[in-house]
Design an enzyme around this catalytic site. Sequence first.
Site, PDB file in Angstrom:
ATOM      1  N   GLU A 144    -102.096  21.189  22.898  1.00  0.00           N
ATOM      2  CA  GLU A 144    -102.291  20.198  21.852  1.00  0.00           C
ATOM      3  C   GLU A 144    -102.853  18.952  22.519  1.00  0.00           C
ATOM      4  O   GLU A 144    -102.602  18.706  23.702  1.00  0.00           O
ATOM      5  CB  GLU A 144    -100.945  19.872  21.199  1.00  0.00           C
ATOM      6  CG  GLU A 144    -101.008  19.673  19.696  1.00  0.00           C
ATOM      7  CD  GLU A 144     -99.606  19.580  19.089  1.00  0.00           C
ATOM      8  OE1 GLU A 144     -99.313  20.388  18.198  1.00  0.00           O
ATOM      9  OE2 GLU A 144     -98.826  18.710  19.497  1.00  0.00           O
TER      10      GLU A 144
ATOM     11  N   GLY B   4     -86.695  19.714  22.988  1.00  0.00           N
ATOM     12  CA  GLY B   4     -85.825  19.044  23.948  1.00  0.00           C
ATOM     13  C   GLY B   4     -86.521  18.691  25.245  1.00  0.00           C
ATOM     14  O   GLY B   4     -85.870  18.458  26.252  1.00  0.00           O
ATOM     15  N   GLY B   5     -87.855  18.664  25.242  1.00  0.00           N
ATOM     16  CA  GLY B   5     -88.574  18.230  26.428  1.00  0.00           C
ATOM     17  C   GLY B   5     -88.817  19.328  27.452  1.00  0.00           C
ATOM     18  O   GLY B   5     -89.462  19.111  28.453  1.00  0.00           O
TER      19      GLY B   5
ATOM     20  N   ASN C 218     -87.348  19.461  12.775  1.00  0.00           N
ATOM     21  CA  ASN C 218     -86.042  19.746  13.362  1.00  0.00           C
ATOM     22  C   ASN C 218     -85.119  20.169  12.233  1.00  0.00           C
ATOM     23  O   ASN C 218     -84.750  19.354  11.384  1.00  0.00           O
ATOM     24  CB  ASN C 218     -85.495  18.524  14.091  1.00  0.00           C
ATOM     25  CG  ASN C 218     -86.304  18.234  15.338  1.00  0.00           C
ATOM     26  OD1 ASN C 218     -86.564  19.133  16.137  1.00  0.00           O
ATOM     27  ND2 ASN C 218     -86.730  17.015  15.500  1.00  0.00           N
TER      28      ASN C 218
ATOM     29  N   ARG D  66     -82.051  20.729  11.423  1.00  0.00           N
ATOM     30  CA  ARG D  66     -80.637  20.505  11.720  1.00  0.00           C
ATOM     31  C   ARG D  66     -80.348  19.023  11.568  1.00  0.00           C
ATOM     32  O   ARG D  66     -81.261  18.239  11.348  1.00  0.00           O
ATOM     33  CB  ARG D  66     -80.361  20.907  13.169  1.00  0.00           C
ATOM     34  CG  ARG D  66     -81.366  20.203  14.105  1.00  0.00           C
ATOM     35  CD  ARG D  66     -81.066  20.383  15.553  1.00  0.00           C
ATOM     36  NE  ARG D  66     -82.197  20.094  16.391  1.00  0.00           N
ATOM     37  CZ  ARG D  66     -82.602  18.896  16.763  1.00  0.00           C
ATOM     38  NH1 ARG D  66     -81.950  17.827  16.335  1.00  0.00           N
ATOM     39  NH2 ARG D  66     -83.658  18.722  17.533  1.00  0.00           N
TER      40      ARG D  66
ATOM     41  N   LYS E  99     -85.109  10.834  23.734  1.00  0.00           N
ATOM     42  CA  LYS E  99     -84.999   9.564  23.014  1.00  0.00           C
ATOM     43  C   LYS E  99     -83.815   8.756  23.554  1.00  0.00           C
ATOM     44  O   LYS E  99     -82.766   9.313  23.851  1.00  0.00           O
ATOM     45  CB  LYS E  99     -84.784   9.833  21.522  1.00  0.00           C
ATOM     46  CG  LYS E  99     -85.927  10.605  20.888  1.00  0.00           C
ATOM     47  CD  LYS E  99     -85.520  11.159  19.520  1.00  0.00           C
ATOM     48  CE  LYS E  99     -86.633  12.023  18.953  1.00  0.00           C
ATOM     49  NZ  LYS E  99     -86.206  12.766  17.751  1.00  0.00           N
TER      50      LYS E  99
END
Lengths: 166, 493
Positions: B217, B181-182, B307, B309, B253
């Site tokens: 990363e 979620g950032g 993800n 879900r 997004k």
Amino acid sequence: MELTNEDVADILALLDSLPYDELDLRTDRFRLTLRRTPTDGWTQERQDLVDPVPLGSGTPVTPDHDISVMSEPGQSGEPGQSGEAGLVAVVAPLPGTFYRSPRPGAAPFVEVGDAVTADTVVAIVETMKLMNSVPAGTPGRVARIDAENGQFTPLGSTLILIEPDP
Amino acid sequence: MTGQSAVNHSQALRRVLVANRGEIAVRVITTCRRLGIETVLTASDADAYSLPARLADQVIRIGPASATASYLNVDAVVGAAVAAGADAIHPGYGFLSENARLARACAAAGIVFIGPDARTLEAAGDKLAARAHATAAGLPVLPGGDIELAGGDIEHSDPRVIALAERIGYPVLVKAAGGGGGRGLRVVREPAELGHAVSVASAEAAAAFGDPRVYLERYVERGRHVEVQLLGDGQRVIHLGDRDCSVQRRYQKLIEEAPAPDLGSDLRERLRAAAVALGVHLGYRGAGTVEFLLDTARGEFCFLEVNARIQVEHPVTEAITGMDIVAEQLSIAEGRPLRLRQEDVTFAGHAIECRIIAEDPDRDFRPSPGTITRAVFPAATMYPGYGLVRGAADAAAGIGGSVRVDTHVQARSAVPAYYDSLLAKVIAHGGDRDGALAVLSGALDRCALDGVTTNVAMQRAIVADPEFRAGGVTTDYLARYLAGREDGGAGRG
């Protein structure tokens, strides 16, 4: 039984073949307004009115408070004013949850008596999952902390009072 | 649809606890209703009169407005399911949707958790573990590695951290192991910034997920975010095609589409196969998404995360497949094998979704909670689960293409400051991408929300922007677009 999506689609398909430009349906359970737009598409305004049914009661509840009240602007006055002579209020820039420290367990941004500049961050107000830093706005000393850590503060409500530099 | 060969211990669900809020709660309730399954919604005090609360068969209050005291409270959610006599819990997205503790608590209480099992949630939810699984399944991952924790605190001046960053090459991204979620993400462009970024990301991660672990990363400046939708029953895994979600602001997004434009059939097939390989490796059960970062110039991709879900952007996949992903989740949760073989999944046309959020793009996306006074949307001609037929029929009848709106707001709805700012999703389907863009543009023109400030005007402008219309923008697109709009004044907006 309330209005389903399929019902609305059926009504729309029927309406589109007729010469009418607007349909306004009102019942105790819902309101539906469909309007033809100049560009040939339709708009939809829909309001489901059935009150929520609490578990086990079998009957809808009547709202016991104004649901919009939480987002109403506070009555605590504008920046630069306060109930107390000579003190300047730092107010919530947005409605949200007031935090005195950058993260749980960390030391508070400021304590009563601390000197601050206009840019000193004195609190965080969390609104819609965004953390908004709140600057003191006025150089001076922290005179009082009015809001409680973790408390919901309406827009414009007093968080902290600053005694400005002479 | 295939016939069922294996007889499992399948148990039809009669009553589902919807443990979420907002548009996804409405979405889950809608499918349950269509399938004749009763719904009980958990609602915080702030959501007592929300649209999903009005639509659910029954509502149970689970706590005060603050999410930690309500929607994130595992004991309260399980307690509500028991009190409601629910067979299953649908967790939606966000909140507890990928929480292994909730999955285990459900199992202990004899309640079905509508999602992957706890073991898979742990493998996917922990980003470091997910990287290791992806590597084991043969997927390429970005160069990176974990940072040692010394006594629960990050030793950010540790020369090994600096050496790791050197090995990866700048810019590097500091990421939280425990969540998404950032939150807990920091881009570092030079060694001097590294120590500070690691401590800040770790603190954010600790506050958001209760887990201070971070890792490094490689940061790819200009990649495309492409993901593959999976369905699995623990034995078999199929994909429902890909989506492109490259229009992002600060990792959030804003526009998603399916299929991802201009991939080329070879790259598209390799992406889908890689996602299925990871699903098979995990023995995946339920709906899930594998996210990739794509370098289109080189035709290369790297695994980003899983993800585990349903996702916000699932409607674009439903629009091009005619499927109802929530209905498939429920079927899998009932213990049935997948109802589809890979060859049964077909794709028609192109779909694009715009997220309508209560944020003001002209004031640095300042959140705008409040009360909706008027909510006008384009009339919907497409719904999940009705297949592609109705949309096609409507297009033929000249209603103006297929539009779907998923929302939880109507006149007098409260938009509380406690939760995220998503108000609605406007989804357009067309015969091809240009057709979808035309439908979307008309649909956005018919949106009018009063009472709170929204990003509708910005979404209209992006959909009209030549670069976006050309297709295949990279994740740096929106920041560049917004900067250009500020510099160029009204000409571009």
